[in-house]
Design a protein around this motif. Structure first.
Motif, PDB file in Angstrom:
ATOM      1  N   ARG A  46      13.442 -30.957   6.867  1.00 25.60           N
ATOM      2  CA  ARG A  46      13.762 -30.603   5.493  1.00 25.60           C
ATOM      3  C   ARG A  46      13.164 -29.245   5.157  1.00 25.60           C
ATOM      4  NH1 ARG A  46      11.974 -34.901   1.340  1.00 25.60           N
ATOM      5  NH2 ARG A  46      10.075 -34.885   2.598  1.00 25.60           N
ATOM      6  N   PHE A  47      13.916 -28.474   4.389  1.00 25.63           N
ATOM      7  CA  PHE A  47      13.468 -27.167   3.900  1.00 25.63           C
ATOM      8  C   PHE A  47      13.334 -27.234   2.384  1.00 25.63           C
ATOM      9  CE2 PHE A  47      15.545 -26.106   7.901  1.00 25.63           C
ATOM     10  CZ  PHE A  47      14.656 -25.205   8.457  1.00 25.63           C
ATOM     11  N   VAL A  48      12.245 -26.653   1.898  1.00 26.36           N
ATOM     12  CA  VAL A  48      12.030 -26.518   0.463  1.00 26.36           C
ATOM     13  C   VAL A  48      11.619 -25.081   0.207  1.00 26.36           C
ATOM     14  CG1 VAL A  48      10.717 -27.247  -1.552  1.00 26.36           C
ATOM     15  CG2 VAL A  48      11.367 -28.929   0.183  1.00 26.36           C
ATOM     16  N   ALA A  49      12.417 -24.343  -0.552  1.00 23.09           N
ATOM     17  CA  ALA A  49      12.137 -22.944  -0.852  1.00 23.09           C
ATOM     18  C   ALA A  49      12.009 -22.774  -2.354  1.00 23.09           C
ATOM     19  CB  ALA A  49      13.243 -22.052  -0.304  1.00 23.09           C
ATOM     20  N   VAL A  50      11.013 -22.016  -2.763  1.00 22.56           N
ATOM     21  CA  VAL A  50      10.769 -21.774  -4.183  1.00 22.56           C
ATOM     22  C   VAL A  50      10.650 -20.281  -4.411  1.00 22.56           C
ATOM     23  CG1 VAL A  50       9.651 -23.997  -4.591  1.00 22.56           C
ATOM     24  CG2 VAL A  50       8.281 -22.044  -3.872  1.00 22.56           C
ATOM     25  N   SER A  51      11.148 -19.849  -5.582  1.00 21.46           N
ATOM     26  CA  SER A  51      11.040 -18.456  -5.989  1.00 21.46           C
ATOM     27  C   SER A  51      11.362 -18.362  -7.476  1.00 21.46           C
ATOM     28  CB  SER A  51      12.002 -17.574  -5.182  1.00 21.46           C
ATOM     29  OG  SER A  51      11.986 -16.246  -5.656  1.00 21.46           O
ATOM     30  N   ALA A  52      10.782 -17.380  -8.107  1.00 21.79           N
ATOM     31  CA  ALA A  52      11.028 -17.174  -9.540  1.00 21.79           C
ATOM     32  C   ALA A  52      12.039 -16.075  -9.788  1.00 21.79           C
ATOM     33  CB  ALA A  52       9.703 -16.820 -10.237  1.00 21.79           C
ATOM     34  N   THR A  53      12.556 -15.450  -8.749  1.00 20.27           N
ATOM     35  CA  THR A  53      13.384 -14.259  -8.954  1.00 20.27           C
ATOM     36  C   THR A  53      14.640 -14.266  -8.094  1.00 20.27           C
ATOM     37  OG1 THR A  53      12.103 -13.085  -7.302  1.00 20.27           O
ATOM     38  CG2 THR A  53      11.403 -12.850  -9.594  1.00 20.27           C
ATOM     39  N   ILE A  54      15.239 -15.420  -7.851  1.00 20.81           N
ATOM     40  CA  ILE A  54      16.474 -15.495  -7.068  1.00 20.81           C
ATOM     41  C   ILE A  54      17.603 -15.969  -7.995  1.00 20.81           C
ATOM     42  CG2 ILE A  54      17.680 -16.588  -5.148  1.00 20.81           C
ATOM     43  CD1 ILE A  54      15.125 -16.813  -3.664  1.00 20.81           C
ATOM     44  N   PRO A  55      18.531 -15.078  -8.282  1.00 19.92           N
ATOM     45  CA  PRO A  55      19.642 -15.522  -9.140  1.00 19.92           C
ATOM     46  C   PRO A  55      20.694 -16.320  -8.373  1.00 19.92           C
ATOM     47  CG  PRO A  55      19.874 -13.211  -8.622  1.00 19.92           C
ATOM     48  CD  PRO A  55      18.565 -13.642  -8.028  1.00 19.92           C
ATOM     49  N   ASN A  56      20.991 -15.926  -7.138  1.00 13.84           N
ATOM     50  CA  ASN A  56      22.015 -16.618  -6.334  1.00 13.84           C
ATOM     51  C   ASN A  56      21.362 -17.709  -5.502  1.00 13.84           C
ATOM     52  OD1 ASN A  56      20.720 -14.488  -5.009  1.00 13.84           O
ATOM     53  ND2 ASN A  56      22.339 -14.320  -3.475  1.00 13.84           N
ATOM     54  N   VAL A  57      20.800 -18.678  -6.183  1.00 12.56           N
ATOM     55  CA  VAL A  57      20.076 -19.744  -5.506  1.00 12.56           C
ATOM     56  C   VAL A  57      21.030 -20.622  -4.694  1.00 12.56           C
ATOM     57  CG1 VAL A  57      20.229 -21.282  -7.506  1.00 12.56           C
ATOM     58  CG2 VAL A  57      18.368 -21.571  -5.873  1.00 12.56           C
ATOM     59  N   GLU A  58      22.325 -20.657  -5.067  1.00  8.24           N
ATOM     60  CA  GLU A  58      23.284 -21.470  -4.311  1.00  8.24           C
ATOM     61  C   GLU A  58      23.455 -20.948  -2.886  1.00  8.24           C
ATOM     62  OE1 GLU A  58      23.943 -19.976  -7.114  1.00  8.24           O
ATOM     63  OE2 GLU A  58      24.088 -21.557  -8.636  1.00  8.24           O
ATOM     64  N   ASP A  59      23.405 -19.638  -2.719  1.00  8.55           N
ATOM     65  CA  ASP A  59      23.527 -19.067  -1.368  1.00  8.55           C
ATOM     66  C   ASP A  59      22.342 -19.463  -0.496  1.00  8.55           C
ATOM     67  OD1 ASP A  59      25.875 -17.873  -2.162  1.00  8.55           O
ATOM     68  OD2 ASP A  59      24.908 -15.973  -2.692  1.00  8.55           O
ATOM     69  N   VAL A  60      21.159 -19.473  -1.075  1.00  4.04           N
ATOM     70  CA  VAL A  60      19.976 -19.874  -0.315  1.00  4.04           C
ATOM     71  C   VAL A  60      20.070 -21.350   0.060  1.00  4.04           C
ATOM     72  CG1 VAL A  60      17.458 -20.048  -0.379  1.00  4.04           C
ATOM     73  CG2 VAL A  60      18.599 -18.107  -1.457  1.00  4.04           C
ATOM     74  N   ALA A  61      20.567 -22.165  -0.853  1.00  2.00           N
ATOM     75  CA  ALA A  61      20.715 -23.595  -0.562  1.00  2.00           C
ATOM     76  C   ALA A  61      21.723 -23.822   0.552  1.00  2.00           C
ATOM     77  CB  ALA A  61      21.131 -24.339  -1.822  1.00  2.00           C
ATOM     78  N   GLU A  62      22.817 -23.086   0.546  1.00  2.00           N
ATOM     79  CA  GLU A  62      23.808 -23.212   1.620  1.00  2.00           C
ATOM     80  C   GLU A  62      23.228 -22.768   2.959  1.00  2.00           C
ATOM     81  OE1 GLU A  62      28.305 -21.530   2.730  1.00  2.00           O
ATOM     82  OE2 GLU A  62      27.316 -20.976   0.840  1.00  2.00           O
ATOM     83  N   TRP A  63      22.397 -21.762   2.933  1.00  2.00           N
ATOM     84  CA  TRP A  63      21.763 -21.273   4.176  1.00  2.00           C
ATOM     85  C   TRP A  63      20.819 -22.313   4.761  1.00  2.00           C
ATOM     86  CZ3 TRP A  63      16.708 -18.230   3.834  1.00  2.00           C
ATOM     87  CH2 TRP A  63      16.221 -17.902   5.115  1.00  2.00           C
ATOM     88  N   LEU A  64      20.084 -23.025   3.899  1.00  2.00           N
ATOM     89  CA  LEU A  64      19.089 -23.989   4.374  1.00  2.00           C
ATOM     90  C   LEU A  64      19.688 -25.343   4.708  1.00  2.00           C
ATOM     91  CD1 LEU A  64      16.180 -23.215   1.871  1.00  2.00           C
ATOM     92  CD2 LEU A  64      16.464 -22.390   4.208  1.00  2.00           C
ATOM     93  N   SER A  65      20.945 -25.559   4.384  1.00  2.00           N
ATOM     94  CA  SER A  65      21.549 -26.866   4.641  1.00  2.00           C
ATOM     95  C   SER A  65      21.880 -27.020   6.121  1.00  2.00           C
ATOM     96  CB  SER A  65      22.821 -27.033   3.802  1.00  2.00           C
ATOM     97  OG  SER A  65      23.809 -26.085   4.228  1.00  2.00           O
ATOM     98  N   ASP A  66      22.145 -28.254   6.518  1.00  2.00           N
ATOM     99  CA  ASP A  66      22.486 -28.546   7.912  1.00  2.00           C
ATOM    100  C   ASP A  66      23.991 -28.588   8.143  1.00  2.00           C
ATOM    101  OD1 ASP A  66      23.061 -30.766   6.479  1.00  2.00           O
ATOM    102  OD2 ASP A  66      21.961 -32.180   7.742  1.00  2.00           O
ATOM    103  N   ARG A  67      24.780 -28.090   7.220  1.00  2.00           N
ATOM    104  CA  ARG A  67      26.240 -28.007   7.282  1.00  2.00           C
ATOM    105  C   ARG A  67      26.922 -29.378   7.155  1.00  2.00           C
ATOM    106  NH1 ARG A  67      27.186 -23.727  12.280  1.00  2.00           N
ATOM    107  NH2 ARG A  67      25.792 -22.088  11.492  1.00  2.00           N
TER     108      ARG A  67
END
Length: 1118
Positions: free
Chosen positions: A124-145
């Motif tokens: 499992r990946f958990v990423a946190v940030s206060a300055t990411i507007p396109n958080v959906e792209d990061v979620a798609e990157w961390l997913s297992d497809r």
């Protein structure tokens, strides 16, 4: 089975802060936390396995995961936490984070496919940030497809502290530089703080360290903060612990500054004062926003431009948002304010950015080549298709599909077109790797890693640095390698600051101080020159007081250790002529590890508990080698370093248990014309002590490097201490081919970690073939030319000098080592050795048969040894030599020559003296006629001239006439017995050309008889000459009759006549006849020149004073 949790934070300071926090939180429930960064020494995987939560940086985790196939620890990770995930946008560090996450996904897939048991291996990946507007792209990157990733957005309404955002624009003309604009903002900060701070702590971010100090000084002058007496007392407590004088003064006014150049203790005190609310204003650089959590009520960003990469550029959106994140103190405030001070031209830009942030993009495409090589080494990528699959697991692929223009792709491309472009980008980078041998590609574009590529991945080297290493020619010296290392891309972030130039120039060249070992030409004006200077300053143990430079040195050596190690191993793999570069690279790698030059006197710094101060004390006491430290008594060591027992015993024990080597080289008795065999033996002299305890690490090893005069590496081998400890010695037989320049070998044993243990020596190998003198080789073309020269003297050459007549027996060179065979005494060297031809067989013969033929021909020529024949020939050809010219003839001592008195004797006394002189002269002449050769006589006549001849006894004459005057100025009848015999004194200061050859001076009776007849004739002619007082003058040379066997002429000192006017021509002819046989002597002939008569009847002096003055000058000279 234990599982692990990993937290990846962007910087070490944040890792350390999180480690201290989590250690207290999770410790009570039995979870062990470990920190794994570049500052920690915990690289041992066994220690990591005892932990549950591991906190590290992307770079450190990247290094570890490159060995994941050899380490099962990586496969046991079940939770991967990413703090400050927006770092993926950073151009320099974002690619590393992106690759680490993609690699963890690849590891998980590989482990799940290889396991046959249905074990839960979900990562499992958990990423946190206060300055990411396109958080959906990061979620798609961390997913297992298989399932989409979950993303959560937290807006401003969920903030515990409401944030107020203000953008202020200030005028800036086109002619105004960024420096001037930044300086102008310093005078506007006071009004901004007064307007928005509400008398609460304020944090001001500045672009540079110098700007931080300037802004604080200006604010302390312009503004005065209202503080109570208790507040001032609390602030004074912090001030007393500050070391920096400027910071101490500013703190009294309620202003402080904080940056990486401030001492660590000063930074901690300043942070504590600001956190407690006792420090009203703190100026700092933008790095504080990423590292330390210092919340404030008001955050001011002074200027949106900062100096990076040698130029001014805008802050990235991530940096702005990170600095804004420092605003708000949840435990004290409910509101906070952010003020951005920028130019009017960029005011709208930052206003829009604060309302809606820009999209986060990938930066992997800028560093794709290094990470592709790492994946190929791990066998993650084997061909182009697999490379594209790996690309699909990256954030680059996600963003390239949505924003292809940002990555240089054309618009309007579908997914297949973008994938083709990405595949083309991969192929371009792979070809660049293949061009310098970092990987091999076949026709089907399959990839195979090379040893050089493995080095690049193992040491995390940049591609530009590897290209720089391949430019090494092989003849580089130590100073050239230091310059090469300074140009590596790994040191690109080391910036040259203006306030550092004076210190660096002093380190480079200064007549009054200790400077670096290899000074650079000119002034320090580039980043590479700064790196070079700091490297040499650290290796030379030159103290650097500037804290910012000290931090740069630590960063340089931390990175330089792996850079130099990679260079040395790269040269070890190469097979070209690179002995000089290889040896110096090994020495330089060891110097970086020990932080000392290889010839440094401060070797004690390598020992535990010995720092710079104690090392200097030991050097001043003469303890500059390990052997001297070992031979010194423990109590003496404690007196030298001013420590209590058992400190001296600990030092000696650590030195005693260091490995001590002995290197021996022997040549086997198998001589060949071009190949020799040597045996190299390495022995541990303290084998018994090392069996009990070892100071060096288990990984310590030595490198044996043997090279010849042609810069060719003869042998190279790494020898570990563990291998030597098995038997106590190591031996190897090595074949050595004869080099072109010299037979001398350089044998070097270089330690991997310690300075002072190396062994470097020379060894000359013997070859049975013809020797080489410099670059001249006696074989091939030179041999044909020599044979042609011999055969041409015997009329055996037809046409070319290189073609020998086949009808006559051919000759070859003999096997002697004579350098000049034409002047040699060996007949075989002069005329060669005949080669017997049997029918039409080949001319070539074996070395043994030619050697036997040589012995046979020499034996047939003469039974006498060649040396004896040479001596006999020299005796026969030598000319007859008269050895008498080398005989030694002792000289009789001469009496002292008289000096004339200052008072002039009366004419009557002088006339009596001359009568006595004539009487004695005639007796001397008779003795000379019948006396021995080589004796001197003194002859005088009535003529106004003086002649000195060989005479045996002059003491009587000088006792009567030529005596020095006494103190009263009158003549004395007592003689002075002084001899000119120098005995055994050395005549080293005389010119040999001006010395008389005394061994060749003989007298001829016949010459003396003729000379006496001429003198008698002159006496009769000049009988009427006035014989009054005569003076000897320097201008008149005298004559000495000498019979020399060398010149076969009679050398007679010329007599100068001073005659009165009106003398007859007969006197002149008589004088001329005497002068004809005389040899003139110059004034430099010595003190004897002064004995000439002066005719008083015709005085030369106009007055008595002039006469007396000249006599005084003569008296002073002689």
């Amino acid at each position: 089975m234990e599982y692990f949790i990993f937290l990846v934070a962007p910087i070490k300071a944040l890792c350390n802060q999180r480690y201290e926090d989590w250690k207290e939180k999770f410790g009570p429930i039995g979870l062990i936390c470990k920190e794994l960064t570049g500052d920690t020494e915990m690289d041992d995987y066994f220690e990591i396995q005892n932990a549950h939560i591991i906190i590290t940086t992307p770079e450190k985790w990247d290094t570890m995961t490159r060995k994941w196939r050899d380490n099962s620890l990586v496969q046991l990770v079940r939770l991967f936490l990413i703090d400050e995930a927006h770092v993926v946008k950073d151009e320099s560090r974002g690619a590393t984070l992106e690759v680490v996450v993609s690699r963890m996904k690849t590891v998980h897939l590989a482990a799940s496919r290889s396991s046959s048991q249905p074990v839960d291996k979900t990562l499992r990946f958990v990423a946190v940030s206060a300055t990411i507007p396109n958080v959906e792209d990061v979620a798609e990157w961390l997913s297992d497809r298989k399932e989409p990733g979950i993303s959560m957005k937290i807006d401003e309404s969920h903030r515990p502290v409401k944030l107020r955002k203000v953008v202020l624009g200030f005028p800036c003309s086109n002619s105004q530089t960024e420096f001037k604009f930044d300086l102008s903002l310093n005078y506007r900060i006071a009004s901004v703080i007064q307007t928005y701070s509400e008398q609460k702590p304020t944090l001001v971010f500045c672009a540079t360290r110098k700007g931080v100090q300037q802004s604080g000084s200006i604010l302390a002058k312009d503004a005065k903060f209202i503080m109570t007496m208790e507040h001032r007392q609390r602030l004074q407590k912090y001030t007393n612990s500050i070391k920096d004088a400027k910071l101490r003064d500013l703190l009294t006014y309620g202003v402080g500054y904080h940056h990486a150049g401030v001492d660590l203790s000063d930074r901690r005190a300043t942070e504590a004062a600001f956190t407690a609310g006792d420090l009203p204003v703190l100026f700092t650089t933008s790095t504080l926003a990423m590292g330390v959590n210092l919340p404030a009520h008001l955050v001011v960003i002074k200027s949106t431009m900062h100096y990076a990469g040698g130029m001014f550029q805008e802050y990235s959106e991530t940096d702005i948002l990170q600095m804004m994140g420092r605003a708000g103190r949840p435990q004290f405030d409910t509101t906070a304010t952010v003020v951005i001070m920028t130019r009017n031209q960029t005011k709208d830009k930052y206003t829009q950015m604060l309302n809606g942030a820009y999209t986060i993009e990938s930066s992997l495409h800028k560093h794709l080549i290094e990470h592709l090589n790492a994946e190929i080494i791990l066998n993650t990528i084997t061909d182009v298709n697999v490379a594209l699959e790996w690309i699909r697991s990256t954030f680059l692929y996600i963003r390239a599909l949505k924003n292809p223009i940002h990555y240089g792709f054309a618009t309007g491309l579908d997914r297949a077109g973008i994938e083709a472009k990405l595949q083309e980008l991969c192929l371009k980078n792979l070809q660049a790797l293949s061009s310098i041998g970092l990987l091999r590609m076949d026709e089907e574009i399959n990839f195979k890693p090379t040893e050089t590529g493995k080095l690049m991945a193992r040491y995390s080297m940049a591609f530009e640095t590897m290209k720089l290493f391949f430019l090494v020619s092989g003849n580089e010296t130590l100073t050239e390698l230091v310059t090469l290392i300074s140009r590596c891309k790994e040191f690109a972030d080391i910036q040259l600051r203006i306030n550092e130039k004076k210190i660096l120039n002093t380190l480079n060249k200064d007549k009054n101080r200790i400077t670096i070992r290899f000074p650079m030409e000119g002034k320090i004006k580039t980043n590479e020159m700064k790196v070079n200077c700091l490297i040499q300053a650290q290796l030379g143990c030159i103290p650097v007081q500037e804290f910012a430079l000290t931090q740069d040195i630590a960063k340089i050596f931390k990175c330089g250790t792996r850079v130099t190690k990679c260079l040395s191993e790269l040269l070890m793999q190469q097979e070209k002529k690179n002995f000089s570069a290889l040896l110096n690279s090994l020495i330089l790698a060891k110097c970086f590890r020990a932080k000392l030059w290889e010839n440094s006197l401060y070797i004690s710094r390598q020992l535990e508990k010995i720092g710079a101060t104690l090392s200097c004390a030991m050097v001043n006491a003469g303890l500059s080698t390990f052997q001297k430290i070992e031979d010194t008594n423990s109590r003496e060591l404690e007196l030298i370093v001013n420590r209590h027992p058992p400190f001296g015993n600990q030092i000696r024990e650590s030195v005693i248990h260091l490995p001590k080597y002995e290197l021996t080289v022997e040549q086997l008795a198998k001589y060949h014309a071009s190949v020799a065999e040597i045996v190299v033996t390495i022995t541990l002299t303290n084998y018994d002590q090392l069996q009990k305890m070892r100071t060096a690490a288990d990984s310590h090893y030595t490198s044996l490097i043997i090279g010849d005069a042609d810069n060719q590496v003869i042998y190279k081998q790494k020898i570990t201490d563990s291998a030597l400890l098995k038997t106590g010695s190591w031996s190897k037989k090595i074949e050595v081919k004869q080099p072109l320049k010299s037979e001398e070998l350089s044998v070097n044993l270089i330690s991997s970690d310690y300075v002072g243990l190396d062994i470097q020596q020379k060894y000359t190998v013997f070859y049975s073939g013809p020797k080489r003198f410099g670059t001249h080789i006696i074989h091939g073309k030179s041999e044909n030319t020599q044979l042609a020269k011999w055969n041409s003297t015997e009329n055996k050459i037809e046409g070319s000098t290189n073609e020998v007549n086949r009808t006559e027996p051919r000759k070859r060179l003999c096997n002697h080592y004579c350098k000049n065979k034409e002047k040699c005494g060996h007949e075989c060297c002069k005329f060669g050795v005949s080669v017997v031809q049997c029918g039409t067989t080949s001319q070539a013969s074996t070395t043994l048969s030619s050697y036997l033929s040589d012995l046979k021909s020499r034996s047939e020529t003469s039974s006498a040894p060649s040396v004896k024949r040479l001596k006999v020939e020299m005796l026969n050809e030598s000319e007859s030599i008269n050895l008498e010219q080398f005989a030694y003839m002792p000289k009789h001592p001469l009496s002292i020559l008289p000096r004339y008195p200052e008072t002039k004797p009366s004419p009557i006394v002088e006339e009596q003296n001359w009568d006595l002189l004539d009487t004695d002269m005639s007796s001397c002449q008779q003795q000379q006629t019948h006396g021995d050769e080589g004796k001197y006589s003194l002859t005088s006549s009535n003529h106004s001239s003086t002649v000195i001849q060989p005479c045996q006894n002059l003491s009587g004459v000088f006792n009567y006439n030529f005596t020095d005057g006494n103190e009263s100025g009158y003549w004395s009848a007592e003689g002075i017995n002084v001899t000119f015999d120098l005995g055994d004194d050395l005549w080293g200061d005389f010119d040999d050309e001006k010395l008389v050859q005394a061994s060749n001076l003989v007298s001829s009776e016949e010459a003396n008889i003729n000379y006496q007849k001429e003198m008698d004739q002159n006496q009769r002619v000049n009988s009427g000459l006035n014989r009054h007082g005569h003076l000897l003058t320097m201008e008149q040379p005298c004559s000495l009759p000498v019979n020399s066997t060398v010149h076969e002429t009679y050398k007679i000192l010329e007599t100068i006549h001073h005659t009165a006017p009106g003398q007859s021509s007969e006197k002149e002819l008589s004088s001329a006849s005497l002068e004809k046989n005389a040899l003139q002597y110059s004034k430099s002939s010595g003190a004897i020149n002064c004995f000439h008569q002066f005719n008083t009847s015709q005085p030369r002096y106009s007055s008595e004073e002039e006469y007396n003055a000249l006599l005084g000058i003569f008296d002073g000279i002689f």
